[in-house]
Motif scaffolding. Structure first.
Motif, short mmCIF file in Angstrom:
data_model
loop_
_atom_site.label_atom_id
_atom_site.label_comp_id
_atom_site.label_asym_id
_atom_site.label_seq_id
_atom_site.Cartn_x
_atom_site.Cartn_y
_atom_site.Cartn_z
N LEU A 18 14.95 20.12 2.63
CA LEU A 18 15.11 18.55 2.71
C LEU A 18 13.74 18.04 3.04
O LEU A 18 13.08 18.91 3.83
N TYR A 19 13.52 16.63 2.64
CA TYR A 19 12.81 15.84 2.86
C TYR A 19 13.30 15.09 3.88
O TYR A 19 13.95 14.31 4.06
N SER A 20 12.13 14.84 5.07
CA SER A 20 12.24 13.98 6.03
C SER A 20 11.37 13.77 6.92
O SER A 20 10.19 14.04 6.80
N ASP A 21 11.15 12.78 7.52
CA ASP A 21 10.50 11.90 8.01
C ASP A 21 9.98 12.53 9.14
O ASP A 21 10.85 13.08 10.29
N GLN A 22 9.28 12.01 10.22
CA GLN A 22 8.48 12.82 11.90
C GLN A 22 10.54 12.09 12.70
O GLN A 22 11.07 13.03 13.16
N LYS A 23 10.64 11.50 13.32
CA LYS A 23 12.33 11.03 13.65
C LYS A 23 13.12 11.99 12.61
O LYS A 23 14.44 13.18 13.85
N GLY A 24 13.21 12.15 11.90
CA GLY A 24 14.39 12.89 11.33
C GLY A 24 14.00 14.89 11.37
O GLY A 24 14.67 15.25 11.89
N ARG A 25 12.99 15.34 11.69
CA ARG A 25 12.89 16.51 12.01
C ARG A 25 12.53 16.57 12.89
O ARG A 25 13.41 17.78 13.26
N VAL A 26 12.48 16.05 14.11
CA VAL A 26 12.57 16.59 16.08
C VAL A 26 13.94 16.26 15.60
O VAL A 26 14.61 16.75 16.42
#
Length: 676
Positions: A512-520
């Motif tokens: 999926l495409y995620s930003d820093q907060k989402g990935r962590v």
């Protein structure tokens, strides 16, 4: 070969396995033309024989020499294992560390015939994206991994396992470099020679870093690209009845058919290789197939009128398809296409990446090895015709973009009319998909984050899907910017529909495409689920190198950076080093990938989550760096969205301190200062 235990026991020498040559019935890499001198041929043979003791060298020398002259490279077909090549559950690998077993799981997935483009030539995708240069390297690597402890690191030089070296438990277990050729010698011609000599390798992006997850990765990227192209160019959210024309159904480009179905448009994809087309049709990724151009146009018209969802494979050359669309426009006044792109392997145009319209598939394969100069001439003529047709359609309400495969770059080199007046050397008449479509997404820290469930159990993947969806829904509920919410919603929809669309090919993986907060947050949730037993085995985190921080590529990933640094590779190299310092299980750095050899530097990582607190700490540290590095670079280059994101991140993390650029308020200051 009957077991993984045997596969990890080193090169099979006594007795030697039977040489079965090239397998029938599977796709094979085109014949390479390195044009070695007699002295260089001898050196290539000597380099290959280094892997074997003297008592078998005489026998092997004869067949290796034949391979070199017949195929342009020494693949060592005799040593292609007979075991079913696939990603086995992690507990089945005979290893001393879970990390090593996870790496083996990933390697064997990259070579799975259901995943790999040319499995016997160790090519995963892109026509020349090697996992290893030859089969001896595969055997030795598997043996080293089975022996490796938590205080050793395996070092890989362009496919060659240099050996196990003492390190620490916090160091990477594996460090990979591919194609690190001195810049003045990083040309296509030199590459062909160096690869034939067995001393360097084109690892593409996730082929040589052992992180490929089948075409699912590019399916998701294509879904987001086409969705956002509809929003930007057509002003619509609903793509029903809209026509997307492109080419390629191979290792990466095969995703285009499935993506068209997911976004709900009509996708018409041309492919010259019947085997690739049949493979995608049998997988259910391609709904219909035709080799008749009249039928293709008729079916396109019908689907357009009824607003059907359709992925139609045309077995033929895409130039014929584009020229027919021009003919329909000029004779009927009807524009039958709305969006267009290209996913031929134009990074490798003269060795099987692009097939000229003047020849059949088999004629092309013959000519590219028998007369490379004549073949190159036809390719460049075909590229000029290709662009001429697109230019005519673009005079109407039709929108084309370069998919980062070096199509416009090679068309320019061929003399096609792709120039953009007054533009920089990175810009063409048509934008790259990063410049117009995905660039803002990268600047906000969103990119292709992925994971692999090493148990091989689909139920584990279902658990991770639920966790990821919950994380994103919680973030939305807590309040996010509208632009971030849009991306989260696109990805929630993607995950919910993933099972329905049968996206898993090979390992049990998700992207999926995620930003820093989402990935962590997703990483922490998965790690806790492993600790509690909800997920049965470790999970490997990774990403495509095509990401926020992973790649410096002036004609793709960094094509929307305009401060002059798009041709500099500091970001990708710093990312590789930074990931290694912050807990990655393995890291890789490559020359080439996507747009071609000498055109890009990129890197990636693998991080094994095993449910421990140490794994969570590593994920928090490494994933934060892996995103914020690229956002900070884009901020410094003057991107306002990246500036906003990095400022917000600094407020939330006192350990992050980034140099912020000052805007030049008055352009006249520059002009006055530079007056004679």
């Amino acid at each position: 070969m009957s077991s993984l235990q045997e596969l990890c026991s080193g090169l099979p020498l006594r007795p030697l396995p039977e040489n079965q040559g090239r397998w029938p019935g599977v796709p094979h890499a085109p014949v390479r033309t390195p044009n070695l001198s007699p002295t260089e041929e001898q050196l290539a043979l000597k380099n290959a024989l280094r892997y074997f003791p003297p008592d078998v060298q005489k026998l092997l020398a004869q067949e290796f020499a034949q391979e070199l002259r017949q195929f342009g490279h020494i693949y060592m077909y005799r040593f292609c294992p007979s075991i079913e090549m696939r990603a086995y559950p992690i507990d089945q690998y005979p290893c001393r560390t879970r990390a090593a077993a996870a790496i083996m799981h990933m390697i064997m997935n990259n070579l799975n015939p259901a995943v790999a483009q040319f499995p016997q030539e160790l090519v995963t995708y892109g026509g020349n994206g090697q996992v290893f240069s030859n089969w001896a390297q595969f055997w030795l690597t598997m043996s080293y991994l089975s022996k490796m402890t938590e205080e050793q690191t395996l070092v890989m030089y362009s496919g060659h396992p240099l050996g196990l070296f003492p390190s620490s438990p916090d160091a990477p277990r594996l460090v990979i470099t591919n194609g690190m050729v001195i810049p003045n010698y990083s040309s296509r011609t030199e590459y062909e020679k160096l690869f034939a000599l067995g001393v360097t390798m084109y690892g593409q992006m996730t082929a040589g870093s052992y992180c490929y997850i089948g075409p699912q990765g590019i399916v998701h990227g294509t879904v987001l690209t086409v969705l956002n192209a509809g929003r930007r160019y057509l002003g619509v959210e609903d793509l029903a009845g809209k026509v997307f024309v492109t080419s390629g159904l191979g290792g990466m480009s095969g995703a285009q058919a499935k993506a068209a179905a997911i976004v709900g448009c009509i996708g018409v994809i041309a492919e010259v290789d019947k085997a690739a087309l049949v493979k995608r049709h049998q997988q259910g990724w391609l709904m219909e197939v035709t080799d008749n151009l009249d039928h293709c146009i008729m079916r396109l018209r019908e689907a357009r009128k009824k607003k059907e969802v359709l992925s139609l494979g045309y077995h033929g050359n895409v130039v014929d398809l584009w020229e027919r669309l021009v003919h329909e426009l000029d004779t009927t006044g009807e524009l039958l296409v709305d969006l267009g792109s290209d996913q031929t392997s134009c990074h490798n145009p003269f060795n099987g990446g692009y097939y000229p319209v003047q020849l059949s598939f088999s004629e092309s394969q013959s000519l590219m090895s028998s007369n490379p100069a004549a073949f190159k001439h036809l390719v460049q003529e075909s590229l000029r015709r290709h662009v001429t047709a697109i230019n005519r359609l673009a005079q109407e309400k039709f929108f084309f973009w370069d998919y980062g495969n070096a199509f416009l770059l090679e068309a320019q080199r061929a003399g096609a009319d792709v120039e953009k007046k007054g533009a920089s050397k990175m810009e063409f008449r048509y934008p790259s998909y990063v410049q117009h479509i995905m660039g803002d997404i990268f600047s906000q820290g969103f990119g292709p984050f992925r994971w692999v469930c090493t148990s091989g159990d689909p139920q584990d993947l279902a658990v991770t899907d639920h966790l990821a969806t919950s994380v994103l829904e919680k973030a939305i509920a807590n309040g996010v910017k509208a632009s971030v919410k849009l991306q989260y919603m696109d990805n929630i929809r993607w995950i919910r529909e993933a099972a329905k669309h049968q996206l898993v090919v090979g390992s049990q993986a998700r992207i999926l495409y995620s930003d820093q907060k989402g990935r962590v947050a997703i990483a922490v949730a998965i790690n806790q689920a492993i600790a509690s037993g909800k997920i049965k085995a470790p999970v490997v985190l990774s990403r495509d190198h095509h990401d926020v921080s992973g790649t410096d590529s002036p004609f793709r990933e960094t094509s929307n950076i305009y401060d002059g640094s798009a041709f500099c590779a500091d970001m990708a190299v710093q990312n590789f080093v930074g990931d290694a310092c912050r807990g990655a299980t393995w890291v890789s750095l490559h020359n080439g990938g996507g747009v071609g050899w000498g055109e890009v530097i990129n890197g990636g990582f693998g991080l094994v989550l095993d449910g421990t607190s140490q794994a969570e700490q590593k994920a928090r540290m490494m994933l934060s760096w892996d995103v914020s590095n690229g956002v900070a670079r884009r901020c410094w280059s003057g991107n306002p969205k990246a500036y906003e994101i990095i400022c917000q991140t600094m407020q939330e993390n006192s350990g992050l301190v980034v140099t912020l650029p000052h805007e030049v308020a008055d352009e006249q200051v520059l002009q006055q200062a530079l007056q004679p």
